[in-house]
Motif scaffolding. Structure first.
Motif, PDB file in Angstrom:
ATOM      1  N   PRO A  92      30.797  46.015  21.278  1.00  0.00           N
ATOM      2  CA  PRO A  92      31.573  46.063  22.520  1.00  0.00           C
ATOM      3  C   PRO A  92      33.001  45.542  22.320  1.00  0.00           C
ATOM      4  O   PRO A  92      33.870  45.800  23.150  1.00  0.00           O
ATOM      5  CB  PRO A  92      30.789  45.169  23.483  1.00  0.00           C
ATOM      6  N   ASP A  93      33.249  44.843  21.209  1.00  0.00           N
ATOM      7  CA  ASP A  93      34.582  44.316  20.918  1.00  0.00           C
ATOM      8  C   ASP A  93      35.425  45.264  20.076  1.00  0.00           C
ATOM      9  O   ASP A  93      36.569  44.963  19.768  1.00  0.00           O
ATOM     10  CB  ASP A  93      34.476  42.969  20.187  1.00  0.00           C
ATOM     11  N   ARG A  94      34.859  46.399  19.694  1.00  0.00           N
ATOM     12  CA  ARG A  94      35.585  47.342  18.850  1.00  0.00           C
ATOM     13  C   ARG A  94      36.735  47.972  19.633  1.00  0.00           C
ATOM     14  O   ARG A  94      36.561  48.438  20.762  1.00  0.00           O
ATOM     15  CB  ARG A  94      34.634  48.441  18.376  1.00  0.00           C
ATOM     16  N   LEU A  95      37.916  47.969  19.018  1.00  0.00           N
ATOM     17  CA  LEU A  95      39.063  48.606  19.646  1.00  0.00           C
ATOM     18  C   LEU A  95      38.997  50.109  19.407  1.00  0.00           C
ATOM     19  O   LEU A  95      38.805  50.554  18.285  1.00  0.00           O
ATOM     20  CB  LEU A  95      40.364  48.048  19.081  1.00  0.00           C
ATOM     21  N   LYS A  96      39.183  50.877  20.463  1.00  0.00           N
ATOM     22  CA  LYS A  96      39.110  52.331  20.362  1.00  0.00           C
ATOM     23  C   LYS A  96      40.422  53.005  20.723  1.00  0.00           C
ATOM     24  O   LYS A  96      40.544  54.214  20.651  1.00  0.00           O
ATOM     25  CB  LYS A  96      37.996  52.846  21.274  1.00  0.00           C
ATOM     26  N   TYR A  97      41.391  52.217  21.129  1.00  0.00           N
ATOM     27  CA  TYR A  97      42.700  52.735  21.498  1.00  0.00           C
ATOM     28  C   TYR A  97      43.695  51.582  21.405  1.00  0.00           C
ATOM     29  O   TYR A  97      43.313  50.418  21.412  1.00  0.00           O
ATOM     30  CB  TYR A  97      42.685  53.336  22.913  1.00  0.00           C
ATOM     31  N   PRO A  98      44.995  51.894  21.344  1.00  0.00           N
ATOM     32  CA  PRO A  98      45.988  50.822  21.204  1.00  0.00           C
ATOM     33  C   PRO A  98      46.114  49.971  22.468  1.00  0.00           C
ATOM     34  O   PRO A  98      45.992  50.486  23.582  1.00  0.00           O
ATOM     35  CB  PRO A  98      47.299  51.577  20.947  1.00  0.00           C
ATOM     36  N   LEU A  99      46.355  48.702  22.243  1.00  0.00           N
ATOM     37  CA  LEU A  99      46.605  47.763  23.332  1.00  0.00           C
ATOM     38  C   LEU A  99      47.947  47.088  23.092  1.00  0.00           C
ATOM     39  O   LEU A  99      48.328  46.841  21.953  1.00  0.00           O
ATOM     40  CB  LEU A  99      45.514  46.684  23.382  1.00  0.00           C
ATOM     41  N   LYS A 100      48.647  46.783  24.163  1.00  0.00           N
ATOM     42  CA  LYS A 100      49.922  46.082  24.077  1.00  0.00           C
ATOM     43  C   LYS A 100      49.836  44.828  24.941  1.00  0.00           C
ATOM     44  O   LYS A 100      49.358  44.886  26.075  1.00  0.00           O
ATOM     45  CB  LYS A 100      51.051  46.993  24.578  1.00  0.00           C
ATOM     46  N   ARG A 101      50.290  43.711  24.377  1.00  0.00           N
ATOM     47  CA  ARG A 101      50.260  42.463  25.131  1.00  0.00           C
ATOM     48  C   ARG A 101      51.186  42.580  26.324  1.00  0.00           C
ATOM     49  O   ARG A 101      52.321  43.006  26.215  1.00  0.00           O
ATOM     50  CB  ARG A 101      50.680  41.290  24.241  1.00  0.00           C
ATOM     51  N   LYS A 102      50.686  42.190  27.505  1.00  0.00           N
ATOM     52  CA  LYS A 102      51.566  42.198  28.667  1.00  0.00           C
ATOM     53  C   LYS A 102      51.741  40.796  29.239  1.00  0.00           C
ATOM     54  O   LYS A 102      52.669  40.537  29.978  1.00  0.00           O
ATOM     55  CB  LYS A 102      51.093  43.192  29.722  1.00  0.00           C
ATOM     56  N   GLY A 103      50.864  39.876  28.879  1.00  0.00           N
ATOM     57  CA  GLY A 103      50.993  38.501  29.338  1.00  0.00           C
ATOM     58  C   GLY A 103      51.634  37.631  28.271  1.00  0.00           C
ATOM     59  O   GLY A 103      52.132  38.117  27.260  1.00  0.00           O
ATOM     60  N   GLU A 104      51.603  36.341  28.511  1.00  0.00           N
ATOM     61  CA  GLU A 104      52.118  35.383  27.535  1.00  0.00           C
ATOM     62  C   GLU A 104      51.295  35.447  26.252  1.00  0.00           C
ATOM     63  O   GLU A 104      50.088  35.710  26.305  1.00  0.00           O
ATOM     64  CB  GLU A 104      52.066  33.959  28.103  1.00  0.00           C
ATOM     65  N   LYS A 105      51.929  35.175  25.130  1.00  0.00           N
ATOM     66  CA  LYS A 105      51.231  35.149  23.846  1.00  0.00           C
ATOM     67  C   LYS A 105      50.066  34.166  23.941  1.00  0.00           C
ATOM     68  O   LYS A 105      50.222  33.043  24.423  1.00  0.00           O
ATOM     69  CB  LYS A 105      52.192  34.727  22.740  1.00  0.00           C
ATOM     70  N   GLY A 106      48.886  34.620  23.525  1.00  0.00           N
ATOM     71  CA  GLY A 106      47.689  33.781  23.571  1.00  0.00           C
ATOM     72  C   GLY A 106      46.901  33.901  24.862  1.00  0.00           C
ATOM     73  O   GLY A 106      45.798  33.378  24.971  1.00  0.00           O
ATOM     74  N   SER A 107      47.431  34.609  25.852  1.00  0.00           N
ATOM     75  CA  SER A 107      46.741  34.718  27.143  1.00  0.00           C
ATOM     76  C   SER A 107      45.599  35.722  27.115  1.00  0.00           C
ATOM     77  O   SER A 107      44.730  35.702  27.978  1.00  0.00           O
ATOM     78  CB  SER A 107      47.730  35.119  28.243  1.00  0.00           C
ATOM     79  N   GLY A 108      45.620  36.632  26.128  1.00  0.00           N
ATOM     80  CA  GLY A 108      44.585  37.660  26.062  1.00  0.00           C
ATOM     81  C   GLY A 108      44.783  38.765  27.081  1.00  0.00           C
ATOM     82  O   GLY A 108      43.873  39.527  27.362  1.00  0.00           O
TER      83      GLY A 108
END
Length: 152
Positions: free
Chosen positions: A56-72
């Protein structure tokens, strides 16, 4: 539940261990060594490879951080946006600090060697040569070997 077994080659490393793959309703549920195969083994990573495929943790598409670094906090973006962002940042770093300030790391578990080799400069061989940073002027590459394959 329909269960079948297929014979194949493990893709966790370049070792090419022969495996019998158990499928239940078309989903991989187990991987074990094929009897009589010259390698005769499958490492713990290969034996549990179905957990990678269906994690369930496998990435299947690109993600871009939108919050503060480390916020997840991430948002899904298109492949074009992800690749453009990466290219722009690599170019910016190379222009600011020099191309030799950039290095890439080759890991394993990509299930397909050609994914590492498809961008290799013409006339080069091996995953260390598959450096998509060469056009920027960076010769820097590092990586790890496979736990079973390298030990041979």
């Amino acid at each position: 539940m329909a269960t079948e077994t297929m014979t194949g080659v493990c893709g966790i490393c370049p070792g090419g261990c022969g495996v019998d793959i158990t499928l239940e309703d078309g989903k991989i549920t187990g991987v074990k060594p094929t009897k009589g195969h010259p390698m005769g083994i499958v490492c713990p990573r290969g034996a549990r490879s179905h957990e990678v495929v269906y994690s369930p943790d496998r990435l299947k598409y690109p993600l871009k951080r939108k919050g503060e670094k480390g916020s997840g906090d991430f948002e899904r973006v298109s492949w074009d946006e992800a690749l453009d962002t990466i290219a722009d940042n690599l170019k910016r770093i190379a222009d600011t600090h020099g191309a030799r300030s950039i290095m890439h790391y080759i890991g394993r578990g990509n299930f397909e060697q050609s994914l590492q080799d498809m961008l290799a400069p013409e006339g080069t061989r091996g995953p260390g040569a598959s450096n998509l940073l060469f056009p920027l002027g960076s010769p820097n590459s590092a990586g790890c070997g496979s736990i079973c394959f390298v030990s041979y």
